[in-house]
Design an enzyme around this catalytic site. Structure first.
Site, PDB file in Angstrom:
ATOM      1  N   PHE A  18       0.817  -1.235   0.000  1.00 11.60           N
ATOM      2  CA  PHE A  18       0.000   0.000   0.000  1.00 11.60           C
ATOM      3  C   PHE A  18       0.846   1.279   0.000  1.00 11.60           C
ATOM      4  O   PHE A  18       0.356   2.354   0.346  1.00 11.60           O
ATOM      5  CB  PHE A  18      -0.983   0.026   1.183  1.00 11.60           C
ATOM      6  N   LYS A  21       4.204   1.293  -4.726  1.00 12.73           N
ATOM      7  CA  LYS A  21       5.382   0.874  -5.498  1.00 12.73           C
ATOM      8  C   LYS A  21       5.040   0.608  -6.957  1.00 12.73           C
ATOM      9  O   LYS A  21       5.746   1.048  -7.862  1.00 12.73           O
ATOM     10  CB  LYS A  21       6.007  -0.404  -4.902  1.00 12.73           C
ATOM     11  N   ASP A  91       8.482  -6.229 -11.558  1.00 10.94           N
ATOM     12  CA  ASP A  91       7.591  -5.902 -10.438  1.00 10.94           C
ATOM     13  C   ASP A  91       7.543  -7.094  -9.490  1.00 10.94           C
ATOM     14  O   ASP A  91       7.802  -8.225  -9.891  1.00 10.94           O
ATOM     15  CB  ASP A  91       6.188  -5.569 -10.969  1.00 10.94           C
ATOM     16  N   GLU A  92       7.223  -6.858  -8.229  1.00  8.36           N
ATOM     17  CA  GLU A  92       7.177  -7.909  -7.201  1.00  8.36           C
ATOM     18  C   GLU A  92       8.483  -8.700  -7.191  1.00  8.36           C
ATOM     19  O   GLU A  92       8.496  -9.933  -7.149  1.00  8.36           O
ATOM     20  CB  GLU A  92       5.977  -8.850  -7.439  1.00  8.36           C
ATOM     21  N   CYS A 148       0.265   4.224   8.379  1.00  7.06           N
ATOM     22  CA  CYS A 148      -0.089   3.223   9.399  1.00  7.06           C
ATOM     23  C   CYS A 148      -1.593   3.283   9.663  1.00  7.06           C
ATOM     24  O   CYS A 148      -2.132   4.354   9.952  1.00  7.06           O
ATOM     25  CB  CYS A 148       0.687   3.477  10.683  1.00  7.06           C
TER      26      CYS A 148
HETATM   27 ZN    ZN Z   1       1.529   3.238  13.833  1.00  6.51          ZN
END
Ligand code: ZN
Length: 196
Positions: A18, A21, A91-92, A148
């Site tokens: 998330f 990238k 990618d990945e 976060c």
């Molecule tokens: Zn946090």
């Protein structure tokens, strides 16, 4: 003798899930295409979240790509061509085998711009596969952050949640038939269950 600057280097885009990238990878590829230069994009077959032969970001941006089972397949596709492309992207990259390190070095040494995107840390918060070595060998590194989901500070970790609880350190990377999900977390809110 013609004097010209030489291109060819490795650039890595890393971060947690998330963090954007793949979107950043797609942005770079589109810029290359606008300049009428050629870019080949590879992704591991394991990643078929949205599409088999496209790289798709969470915001549904997409570019076409070659799904490959291993680095050898990617190398064969590149070598079958008459001339090297301006850029080659993966990618990945955390899911590729260690041959990718050699391939990235070979391409960069031959003048190709190599763009690599991948998770730098696994769900345990530990360096993921070949990513540490690719980061060490890269000329350019972009570390992207997510947010976060607990505190809203920049997130660098991927929280894995299985059946509503933080994953155990010893859980395999790929689980069959468990209900699992992932969240972006900062260092302080990233939880991994460990036996004492
Ligand atoms: Zn946090």
């Amino acid at each position: 003798m013609e004097l010209r600057s030489r291109s060819g280097w490795i650039e890595v885009i890393c971060g947690s899930m998330f963090a954007g990238k793949t979107e950043e990878l797609i942005r770079r590829i589109k810029r290359i295409n606008y300049a009428n230069k050629e870019a080949l994009v590879f992704k591991p077959v394991i990643d078929n979240r949205y599409s088999d032969d496209e790289v798709v970001s969470h915001s549904m941006q997409k570019i076409s790509s070659y799904p490959v089972n291993n680095t050898k397949e990617a190398r064969e596709i590149i070598e079958k061509r008459n001339k090297l492309p301006y850029a080659v992207a993966f990618d990945e990259a955390q899911f590729f085998d260690s041959e990718l390190i050699r391939l990235a070095e070979d391409l960069a040494n031959k003048g190709v711009r190599v763009i690599i995107a991948g998770l730098d840390l696994d769900f345990r918060g530990e360096p993921f596969g070949i990513m540490p070595e690719l980061l060490a060998r890269a000329e350019y590194i972009t570390k992207l952050h997510a947010i976060c989901q607990i505190c809203g500070e920049p997130a660098t970790r991927t929280q894995r949640i299985i059946d509503g609880k933080p994953a155990h350190y010893n859980d395999p990377t790929i689980l069959v038939s468990a209900s699992e999900k992932y969240e972006a977390r900062c260092r302080h809110h990233h939880e991994v269950i460990k036996d004492e």
